[in-house]
Design a protein around this motif. Structure first.
Motif, short mmCIF file in Angstrom:
data_model
loop_
_atom_site.label_atom_id
_atom_site.label_comp_id
_atom_site.label_asym_id
_atom_site.label_seq_id
_atom_site.Cartn_x
_atom_site.Cartn_y
_atom_site.Cartn_z
N ALA A 3 0.94 -1.50 0.22
CA ALA A 3 0.04 0.23 -0.03
C ALA A 3 1.00 1.45 0.00
O ALA A 3 0.34 1.81 -0.58
CB ALA A 3 -0.67 -0.02 1.63
N ALA A 4 1.84 1.30 0.79
CA ALA A 4 2.66 2.20 1.15
C ALA A 4 3.87 2.47 -0.28
O ALA A 4 3.87 3.34 -1.20
CB ALA A 4 3.62 2.19 1.98
N PHE A 5 3.75 1.84 -1.36
CA PHE A 5 4.69 1.41 -2.22
C PHE A 5 3.55 2.28 -3.41
O PHE A 5 4.08 3.15 -3.80
CB PHE A 5 4.82 -0.13 -3.17
N ALA A 6 2.55 1.50 -3.37
CA ALA A 6 0.91 1.86 -4.70
C ALA A 6 0.92 3.94 -3.96
O ALA A 6 1.00 4.52 -5.52
CB ALA A 6 0.02 1.41 -4.32
N LEU B 194 11.09 5.46 -14.77
CA LEU B 194 11.72 4.04 -13.84
C LEU B 194 12.70 4.74 -12.36
O LEU B 194 13.11 4.14 -11.20
CB LEU B 194 13.32 3.71 -14.43
N VAL B 195 12.71 6.07 -12.55
CA VAL B 195 13.33 6.82 -11.70
C VAL B 195 12.30 6.41 -10.15
O VAL B 195 12.31 6.22 -9.71
CB VAL B 195 13.97 7.97 -11.82
N SER B 196 11.36 7.37 -10.33
CA SER B 196 9.35 7.58 -9.89
C SER B 196 9.85 5.57 -9.67
O SER B 196 9.52 5.79 -7.62
CB SER B 196 9.06 7.45 -10.77
N ALA C 279 12.43 4.63 -6.21
CA ALA C 279 11.17 5.80 -5.65
C ALA C 279 10.49 5.19 -5.01
O ALA C 279 10.39 5.18 -3.30
CB ALA C 279 11.48 7.33 -5.70
N ALA C 280 9.25 4.50 -5.39
CA ALA C 280 8.39 4.21 -4.80
C ALA C 280 8.69 2.94 -4.00
O ALA C 280 8.01 2.36 -3.14
CB ALA C 280 6.93 3.71 -5.78
N LEU C 281 9.34 2.11 -4.42
CA LEU C 281 9.97 0.83 -4.23
C LEU C 281 10.69 1.32 -3.39
O LEU C 281 10.83 0.51 -2.12
CB LEU C 281 11.35 -0.09 -4.77
#
Length: 159
Positions: free
Chosen positions: A33-36, A77-79, A82-84
């Motif tokens: 959920a934090a990733f998304a 890809l950078v975003s 960062a989400a990962l």
């Protein structure tokens, strides 16, 4: 199996049930959920400072990518990376915020689901034979103090 930490106010006493209704179990590991949802996940969990830091970091990352003239695929890809990172560290930031607010981790349990973890944590908290163990915190081997100090400090202790 996943590990969970039990967070209670500092004044909570092991064996007493009246603070358990405010207890929080924080899972360890990746948060999908934090990733998304990144910043929205932090706001949902009332982690205001962490949400502000993550939002500022994502805005700075976007501005930097735009300033460097990254291609749209590179920016995506950078975003994604960062989400990962946010997904991997979100639960640790939640634990940090709880400890900063006076809700330290009082116990850790390993369970297959959140419901099982809650049952285990509550049973362990209410067990009168474990009250001294929970109050004292984790124990470390006694032999460590007798070992010589290696590094820049000449002696053990805070001289």
């Amino acid at each position: 199996m996943r590990s969970y930490t039990l967070h209670l106010p500092r004044e909570a006493r092991p064996g007493e049930a009246h603070d358990l209704d405010r207890a929080q179990l924080v899972p360890d590991g990746f948060s999908g959920a934090a990733f998304a949802f990144s910043v929205l996940w932090f706001l949902y969990h009332r982690l205001w400072l962490a949400a502000a830091i993550v939002l500022a970091g994502l805005c700075a990352l976007a501005a930097l990518g735009h300033g460097l003239g990254l291609a749209p695929l590179s920016g995506a890809l950078v975003s994604l990376l960062a989400a990962l990172l946010i997904g991997m560290e979100a639960c640790s930031l939640r634990r940090w915020t709880l400890a900063r607010r006076g809700w330290p981790a009082r116990d850790a349990v390993v369970a297959g689901s959140a419901d099982e973890a809650e049952a285990k944590a509550m049973t362990r908290w209410l067990d009168p034979s474990r009250t001294t163990e929970l109050r004292a915190g984790p124990s470390f081997p006694a032999g460590r103090a007798a070992e010589p100090v290696i590094g820049l400090f000449p002696a053990q202790g805070g001289r």
